[in-house]
Motif scaffolding. Sequence first.
Motif, short mmCIF file in Angstrom:
data_model
loop_
_atom_site.label_atom_id
_atom_site.label_comp_id
_atom_site.label_asym_id
_atom_site.label_seq_id
_atom_site.Cartn_x
_atom_site.Cartn_y
_atom_site.Cartn_z
N LEU A 77 48.04 17.74 62.52
CA LEU A 77 47.85 16.52 62.71
C LEU A 77 46.53 15.51 62.69
O LEU A 77 46.47 14.41 62.09
N VAL A 78 45.62 16.38 63.33
CA VAL A 78 44.14 15.83 63.04
C VAL A 78 43.61 15.59 61.60
O VAL A 78 42.91 14.66 61.18
N GLY A 79 44.25 16.76 60.80
CA GLY A 79 44.08 16.54 59.16
C GLY A 79 44.46 15.44 58.60
O GLY A 79 43.96 14.56 57.92
N LEU A 80 45.62 15.00 59.28
CA LEU A 80 46.49 13.91 58.78
C LEU A 80 45.35 12.57 58.81
O LEU A 80 45.19 11.83 58.12
N VAL A 81 45.21 12.46 60.11
CA VAL A 81 44.29 11.15 60.74
C VAL A 81 43.08 11.31 59.99
O VAL A 81 42.58 10.16 59.51
N LEU A 82 42.39 12.53 59.79
CA LEU A 82 41.10 12.49 58.99
C LEU A 82 41.25 12.13 57.56
O LEU A 82 40.33 11.42 57.14
N LEU A 83 42.51 12.53 56.97
CA LEU A 83 42.52 12.15 55.66
C LEU A 83 42.67 10.67 55.65
O LEU A 83 42.16 9.99 54.60
N GLN A 84 43.63 9.98 56.47
CA GLN A 84 43.69 8.51 56.53
C GLN A 84 42.11 7.99 56.59
O GLN A 84 41.80 6.99 55.83
N GLY A 85 41.41 8.47 57.39
CA GLY A 85 39.99 7.81 57.66
C GLY A 85 39.02 8.13 56.39
O GLY A 85 38.44 7.14 55.83
N THR A 86 39.64 9.22 55.76
CA THR A 86 38.52 9.73 54.52
C THR A 86 38.94 8.63 53.54
O THR A 86 38.10 8.28 52.54
N VAL A 87 40.31 8.31 53.41
CA VAL A 87 40.86 7.49 52.27
C VAL A 87 40.10 6.05 52.52
O VAL A 87 39.55 5.22 51.61
N VAL A 88 40.23 5.73 53.76
CA VAL A 88 39.62 4.43 54.04
C VAL A 88 38.10 4.28 53.75
O VAL A 88 37.55 3.43 53.32
N GLY A 89 37.46 5.34 54.10
CA GLY A 89 35.87 5.51 53.75
C GLY A 89 35.75 5.50 52.43
O GLY A 89 34.90 4.74 52.14
N LEU A 90 36.30 6.25 51.80
CA LEU A 90 36.11 6.21 50.22
C LEU A 90 36.40 4.97 49.56
O LEU A 90 35.66 4.51 48.81
N MET A 91 37.50 4.32 49.75
CA MET A 91 37.74 3.05 49.24
C MET A 91 36.69 2.15 49.88
O MET A 91 36.16 1.28 48.76
N GLY A 92 36.34 2.19 50.97
CA GLY A 92 35.68 1.11 51.48
C GLY A 92 34.27 1.32 50.79
O GLY A 92 33.47 0.34 50.41
N PHE A 93 33.92 2.39 50.87
CA PHE A 93 32.35 2.77 50.24
C PHE A 93 32.39 2.34 48.69
O PHE A 93 31.41 1.65 48.45
N GLY A 94 33.49 2.62 48.22
CA GLY A 94 33.47 2.35 46.79
C GLY A 94 33.34 0.97 46.25
O GLY A 94 32.52 0.93 45.79
N ILE A 95 34.01 0.26 47.15
CA ILE A 95 34.05 -1.36 47.06
C ILE A 95 32.65 -1.68 47.30
O ILE A 95 31.89 -2.73 46.65
#
Lengths: 233, 379
Positions: free
Chosen positions: B300-318
């Motif tokens: 479950l923590v993995g799922l939440v971290l994945l969600q955070g990672t995707v947000v982080g990568l997208m935001g950082f990329g932009i």
Amino acid sequence: MAIAVDCHDVTKAFGTGDARVQALRGVTFAAAAGEMTLLVGPSGCGKTTLISAIAGMLTPDAGSIAVFGADLRKLSRGKLTAFRAKSVGFVFQQFNLLPALTATENASIPLRILGASAGEANRRAAVLLDRLGLAAHRDRFPDQLSGGQQQRVAIARALVHEPQLVVCDEPTASLDAQSGQAAMALLRDLAVRADRAVIVVTHDSRIFSFADRIAHMADGRIENVSIQDAEAA
Amino acid sequence: MAVVALRMLFGDRAKYLGLVFGVAFATLLVTQQGGMFVGLMTRTASVIEDVREADIWVMDPQALYIDTVRALRDTDLGRVRGVPGVAWAVPFYKASAPVKTLDGRIDNALLLGLDDATLIGVSHDVKLGRVEDLRQPDAIAIDEAGYLRLWPGEKLRLGRELELNDHRAMVVAITGASAAFTANIIIHTPYTRALDYLPQGRDTLSFVLARAAPGQTPAAVARAIAARTGLQALSSADFRWKTIDYYLAKTGIPISFGLVIVLGVVVGIAIVGLTFNMFVAENLRQYGALKAMGLSDLRLVGLVLLQGTVVGLMGFGIGLGLAASFFEFATQPPGALRGFSLPWWVAAGDAGLTALIVLLAMFASLRRVLVLDPAIVFR
Ligand SMILES: Nc1ncnc2c1ncn2[C@@H]1O[C@H](COP(=O)(O)OP(=O)(O)O)[C@@H](O)[C@H]1O
Ligand SMILES: [Mg+2]
């Protein structure tokens, strides 16, 4: 009868001091494999607390619960989680489908939790949805389905991994009478098997006729158990 | 289950966009300001960096950085030349001078006077003309950005005239000298002519530029010069850092940039933290259902971290993309920001900072998911 779920003198209290509520006051209760057992009683009498404990989501204060011979007291937190994943199927009053997933994907979740591939899980979920009359709705999202259809997706989800125990909490409470009857008929049809126990919590007397056995609960105790001829339903 | 986590995330479009915006905003702010800050600090020492042939700078013992220098005595040049280990030493003049075009436009220039014989210290980036022509009467070299400041929108052309401190000067070369911190125009001219332009007292020698003999380190030779002459002598690298350190320590520049960067981080954490918290709170029932159905806390923590990672990568990329386009377009010569760039290590540092922002922002949310009682799904 082959005893599948065996509860002995189970007690559970919530809160402390003035706020203390004794939800279970020594419940002794059994459910057999191959049967649908209804747990009925007025609101607040402890039905949900009891099936939460039976499903391994709540630790009782005292007493023992064995499910197909496994003593839940002896299972660690991790083992209990694995027990729920492998051996328990859930149907909730509030369906609790994930809104971002299609019907098939929702129904496939228990298999995904157990590690099946998406393809395999979706295939098996689809077969079950077909049998539940949802062949045309497999790719719909929950908000595109009626309440009755959503509850049928939830039934598919509860059965897709072929658990030994299926617990349903007020499965018809959010449905109209007709959808409720239909859902119960499907549940009886698909869920009840010789090697599985099905426990349905309800205070909806219109669905009592689907039960093999009815346990009447009041104020944290099982008052009496009546045997029914479900075929008459 | 990763697919489930991503579908949950993308399914809530408004919050997903809010999260990505928050990260992108913080990244843009931090990267842009970080790059500007590094560029500005580098610019304070650009004159030192542009003099490539010399590796030792000799100056007044009191000098704190390149822009506060008391002149040396003319005889100091000979003394430096006499120090063992010095391959050669030449004079270097640095002053600021008023310039005026024939049509009356006025500005301020950095006037650099180079050794008449060798022209050591002249810009190596020549856009138009020849630096050898500096030996002609009244000849000067001007940097391209300075040229366009004096003659906006006009084509680069040699032979143009201007007045340097009321003396005639003629452009014979146009250079790509690095932008300086204290002036918008950079003019190179031979040493003696620089003195004609700006007649001052007896002592006019701003710096002596020297080179260490082969096999000797600049730092060691600089120490020998200091010991023998009593002057201050530093290797180019040391002088560059001394100058940058001065600006770091003695000006408000680091604080003002630092504040914006801290603000970016704080606002980033706030936006991302609040939105993520809202996202998790709203999906608590879904996480609870997964937990009830036997999904372990770890996954479950993995799922939440994945969600955070995707947000982080997208935001950082932009954010990084926006910052990079800023440095690409806003720093075109001859603009005021010319020469500014985004060093890779600023971007890398910000990647670490973004990861920190996302992790901190997710901290409370992760806790909520961990303490979540799966029995809520029955309520
Ligand atoms: N998590 C809890 N915290 C405090 N009290 C609870 C909690 N869960 C149930 N109770 C109380 O325990 C009693 C039995 O609740 P419940 O098992 O939900 O009854 P039922 O499902 O039969 O309506 C009620 O009085 C309820 O308020
Ligand atoms: Mg209940």
